[in-house]
Motif scaffolding. Structure first.
Motif, PDB file in Angstrom:
ATOM      1  N   TYR A 281       0.832  -1.210   0.000  1.00 17.69           N
ATOM      2  CA  TYR A 281       0.000   0.000   0.000  1.00 17.69           C
ATOM      3  C   TYR A 281       0.867   1.261   0.000  1.00 17.69           C
ATOM      4  O   TYR A 281       0.528   2.259  -0.618  1.00 17.69           O
ATOM      5  CB  TYR A 281      -0.917  -0.023   1.224  1.00 17.69           C
ATOM      6  N   LEU A 282       2.009   1.182   0.687  1.00 16.32           N
ATOM      7  CA  LEU A 282       2.928   2.324   0.756  1.00 16.32           C
ATOM      8  C   LEU A 282       3.957   2.294  -0.377  1.00 16.32           C
ATOM      9  O   LEU A 282       4.960   2.997  -0.324  1.00 16.32           O
ATOM     10  CB  LEU A 282       3.640   2.341   2.115  1.00 16.32           C
ATOM     11  N   ASP A 283       3.696   1.472  -1.401  1.00 18.11           N
ATOM     12  CA  ASP A 283       4.553   1.341  -2.586  1.00 18.11           C
ATOM     13  C   ASP A 283       5.872   0.632  -2.327  1.00 18.11           C
ATOM     14  O   ASP A 283       6.800   0.742  -3.117  1.00 18.11           O
ATOM     15  CB  ASP A 283       4.801   2.694  -3.249  1.00 18.11           C
ATOM     16  N   TYR A 284       5.977  -0.120  -1.247  1.00 15.73           N
ATOM     17  CA  TYR A 284       7.136  -0.972  -1.010  1.00 15.73           C
ATOM     18  C   TYR A 284       6.772  -2.342  -1.577  1.00 15.73           C
ATOM     19  O   TYR A 284       6.343  -3.236  -0.865  1.00 15.73           O
ATOM     20  CB  TYR A 284       7.456  -1.080   0.486  1.00 15.73           C
ATOM     21  N   ASN A 285       6.917  -2.490  -2.896  1.00 14.10           N
ATOM     22  CA  ASN A 285       6.424  -3.685  -3.558  1.00 14.10           C
ATOM     23  C   ASN A 285       7.520  -4.603  -4.078  1.00 14.10           C
ATOM     24  O   ASN A 285       7.236  -5.580  -4.744  1.00 14.10           O
ATOM     25  CB  ASN A 285       5.453  -3.315  -4.679  1.00 14.10           C
ATOM     26  N   GLN A 286       8.754  -4.304  -3.782  1.00 14.67           N
ATOM     27  CA  GLN A 286       9.862  -5.198  -4.106  1.00 14.67           C
ATOM     28  C   GLN A 286      10.259  -5.888  -2.809  1.00 14.67           C
ATOM     29  O   GLN A 286      10.512  -5.226  -1.796  1.00 14.67           O
ATOM     30  CB  GLN A 286      11.026  -4.429  -4.702  1.00 14.67           C
ATOM     31  N   ILE A 287      10.311  -7.207  -2.850  1.00 10.52           N
ATOM     32  CA  ILE A 287      10.508  -7.989  -1.628  1.00 10.52           C
ATOM     33  C   ILE A 287      11.752  -8.856  -1.756  1.00 10.52           C
ATOM     34  O   ILE A 287      11.980  -9.483  -2.790  1.00 10.52           O
ATOM     35  CB  ILE A 287       9.285  -8.884  -1.376  1.00 10.52           C
ATOM     36  N   ARG A 288      12.511  -8.895  -0.689  1.00  7.87           N
ATOM     37  CA  ARG A 288      13.695  -9.766  -0.639  1.00  7.87           C
ATOM     38  C   ARG A 288      13.669 -10.532   0.679  1.00  7.87           C
ATOM     39  O   ARG A 288      13.593  -9.924   1.755  1.00  7.87           O
ATOM     40  CB  ARG A 288      14.966  -8.942  -0.745  1.00  7.87           C
ATOM     41  N   ILE A 289      13.712 -11.845   0.600  1.00  9.71           N
ATOM     42  CA  ILE A 289      13.787 -12.682   1.790  1.00  9.71           C
ATOM     43  C   ILE A 289      15.270 -12.779   2.149  1.00  9.71           C
ATOM     44  O   ILE A 289      16.088 -13.252   1.359  1.00  9.71           O
ATOM     45  CB  ILE A 289      13.222 -14.099   1.532  1.00  9.71           C
ATOM     46  N   ILE A 290      15.621 -12.330   3.351  1.00 14.44           N
ATOM     47  CA  ILE A 290      17.013 -12.345   3.791  1.00 14.44           C
ATOM     48  C   ILE A 290      17.352 -13.700   4.405  1.00 14.44           C
ATOM     49  O   ILE A 290      18.317 -14.348   4.023  1.00 14.44           O
ATOM     50  CB  ILE A 290      17.292 -11.205   4.800  1.00 14.44           C
ATOM     51  N   GLU A 291      16.549 -14.116   5.381  1.00 14.72           N
ATOM     52  CA  GLU A 291      16.739 -15.408   6.041  1.00 14.72           C
ATOM     53  C   GLU A 291      15.380 -15.952   6.451  1.00 14.72           C
ATOM     54  O   GLU A 291      14.473 -15.188   6.773  1.00 14.72           O
ATOM     55  CB  GLU A 291      17.606 -15.273   7.289  1.00 14.72           C
ATOM     56  N   GLU A 292      15.275 -17.269   6.464  1.00 21.56           N
ATOM     57  CA  GLU A 292      14.032 -17.916   6.874  1.00 21.56           C
ATOM     58  C   GLU A 292      14.350 -18.993   7.898  1.00 21.56           C
ATOM     59  O   GLU A 292      15.186 -19.855   7.675  1.00 21.56           O
ATOM     60  CB  GLU A 292      13.338 -18.529   5.669  1.00 21.56           C
ATOM     61  N   PHE A 293      13.673 -18.908   9.038  1.00 19.93           N
ATOM     62  CA  PHE A 293      13.805 -19.886  10.106  1.00 19.93           C
ATOM     63  C   PHE A 293      12.402 -20.344  10.492  1.00 19.93           C
ATOM     64  O   PHE A 293      11.415 -19.757  10.077  1.00 19.93           O
ATOM     65  CB  PHE A 293      14.482 -19.259  11.338  1.00 19.93           C
ATOM     66  N   GLU A 294      12.320 -21.367  11.292  1.00 19.77           N
ATOM     67  CA  GLU A 294      11.017 -21.858  11.746  1.00 19.77           C
ATOM     68  C   GLU A 294      10.295 -20.828  12.616  1.00 19.77           C
ATOM     69  O   GLU A 294       9.071 -20.725  12.587  1.00 19.77           O
ATOM     70  CB  GLU A 294      11.200 -23.160  12.534  1.00 19.77           C
ATOM     71  N   ASP A 295      11.059 -20.034  13.362  1.00 17.54           N
ATOM     72  CA  ASP A 295      10.445 -19.094  14.307  1.00 17.54           C
ATOM     73  C   ASP A 295      10.488 -17.634  13.845  1.00 17.54           C
ATOM     74  O   ASP A 295      10.000 -16.744  14.536  1.00 17.54           O
ATOM     75  CB  ASP A 295      11.097 -19.213  15.678  1.00 17.54           C
ATOM     76  N   ARG A 296      11.079 -17.367  12.674  1.00 22.40           N
ATOM     77  CA  ARG A 296      11.114 -15.996  12.163  1.00 22.40           C
ATOM     78  C   ARG A 296      11.576 -15.983  10.710  1.00 22.40           C
ATOM     79  O   ARG A 296      12.250 -16.900  10.257  1.00 22.40           O
ATOM     80  CB  ARG A 296      12.015 -15.104  13.003  1.00 22.40           C
ATOM     81  N   VAL A 297      11.170 -14.943  10.016  1.00 21.38           N
ATOM     82  CA  VAL A 297      11.604 -14.724   8.636  1.00 21.38           C
ATOM     83  C   VAL A 297      12.039 -13.268   8.552  1.00 21.38           C
ATOM     84  O   VAL A 297      11.315 -12.377   8.990  1.00 21.38           O
ATOM     85  CB  VAL A 297      10.467 -14.995   7.629  1.00 21.38           C
ATOM     86  N   ILE A 298      13.215 -13.054   8.033  1.00 22.54           N
ATOM     87  CA  ILE A 298      13.721 -11.694   7.880  1.00 22.54           C
ATOM     88  C   ILE A 298      13.478 -11.274   6.433  1.00 22.54           C
ATOM     89  O   ILE A 298      13.990 -11.889   5.498  1.00 22.54           O
ATOM     90  CB  ILE A 298      15.212 -11.604   8.241  1.00 22.54           C
ATOM     91  N   VAL A 299      12.637 -10.252   6.278  1.00 24.83           N
ATOM     92  CA  VAL A 299      12.200  -9.780   4.966  1.00 24.83           C
ATOM     93  C   VAL A 299      12.505  -8.297   4.851  1.00 24.83           C
ATOM     94  O   VAL A 299      12.328  -7.551   5.809  1.00 24.83           O
ATOM     95  CB  VAL A 299      10.675  -9.989   4.790  1.00 24.83           C
ATOM     96  N   ARG A 300      12.930  -7.881   3.681  1.00 22.98           N
ATOM     97  CA  ARG A 300      13.095  -6.450   3.406  1.00 22.98           C
ATOM     98  C   ARG A 300      12.157  -6.075   2.286  1.00 22.98           C
ATOM     99  O   ARG A 300      12.074  -6.759   1.269  1.00 22.98           O
ATOM    100  CB  ARG A 300      14.540  -6.137   3.026  1.00 22.98           C
ATOM    101  N   PHE A 301      11.466  -4.969   2.490  1.00 21.04           N
ATOM    102  CA  PHE A 301      10.573  -4.419   1.477  1.00 21.04           C
ATOM    103  C   PHE A 301      11.230  -3.156   0.935  1.00 21.04           C
ATOM    104  O   PHE A 301      11.693  -2.320   1.700  1.00 21.04           O
ATOM    105  CB  PHE A 301       9.214  -4.073   2.090  1.00 21.04           C
TER     106      PHE A 301
END
Length: 95
Positions: A42-62
């Motif tokens: 909605y705020l125009d942050y529409n490019q997504i990059r998954i940095i790391e994925e774990f069972e208890d957390r996912v680090i995502v950058r928009f």
């Protein structure tokens, strides 16, 4: 409300992310369909990059598409009230 109060000790975003993956979405698509991903879009942050994925957390950058900074600035100025309303909504939902 704390994370340990949520299903499986996961936040709403994390539960949605893993549900989306189970439905066959790619990681970036799964992140985009979470409450935070929808708000970021909605705020125009529409490019997504998954940095790391774990069972208890996912680090995502928009990221914002930087090709039209002036347009993004103007759009943001006209959405200030709407953004405020959305922030209030997300806070009331514990997101």
């Amino acid at each position: 409300m704390e994370y340990w109060d949520y299903e499986n000790g996961r936040s709403i975003n994390l539960n949605e992310y893993f549900k989306n993956l189970d439905q066959g979405l790619r990681s970036e698509e799964a992140a985009a369909k979470t409450p935070t991903g929808k708000y970021a879009n909605y705020l125009d942050y529409n490019q997504i990059r998954i940095i790391e994925e774990f069972e208890d957390r996912v680090i995502v950058r928009f990221y914002k598409n930087q090709s039209d900074t002036e347009s993004n600035t103007l759009k943001k100025r006209t959405m200030t009230k709407k953004e405020s309303d959305l922030n209030d909504f997300f806070e009331s939902q514990g997101l």
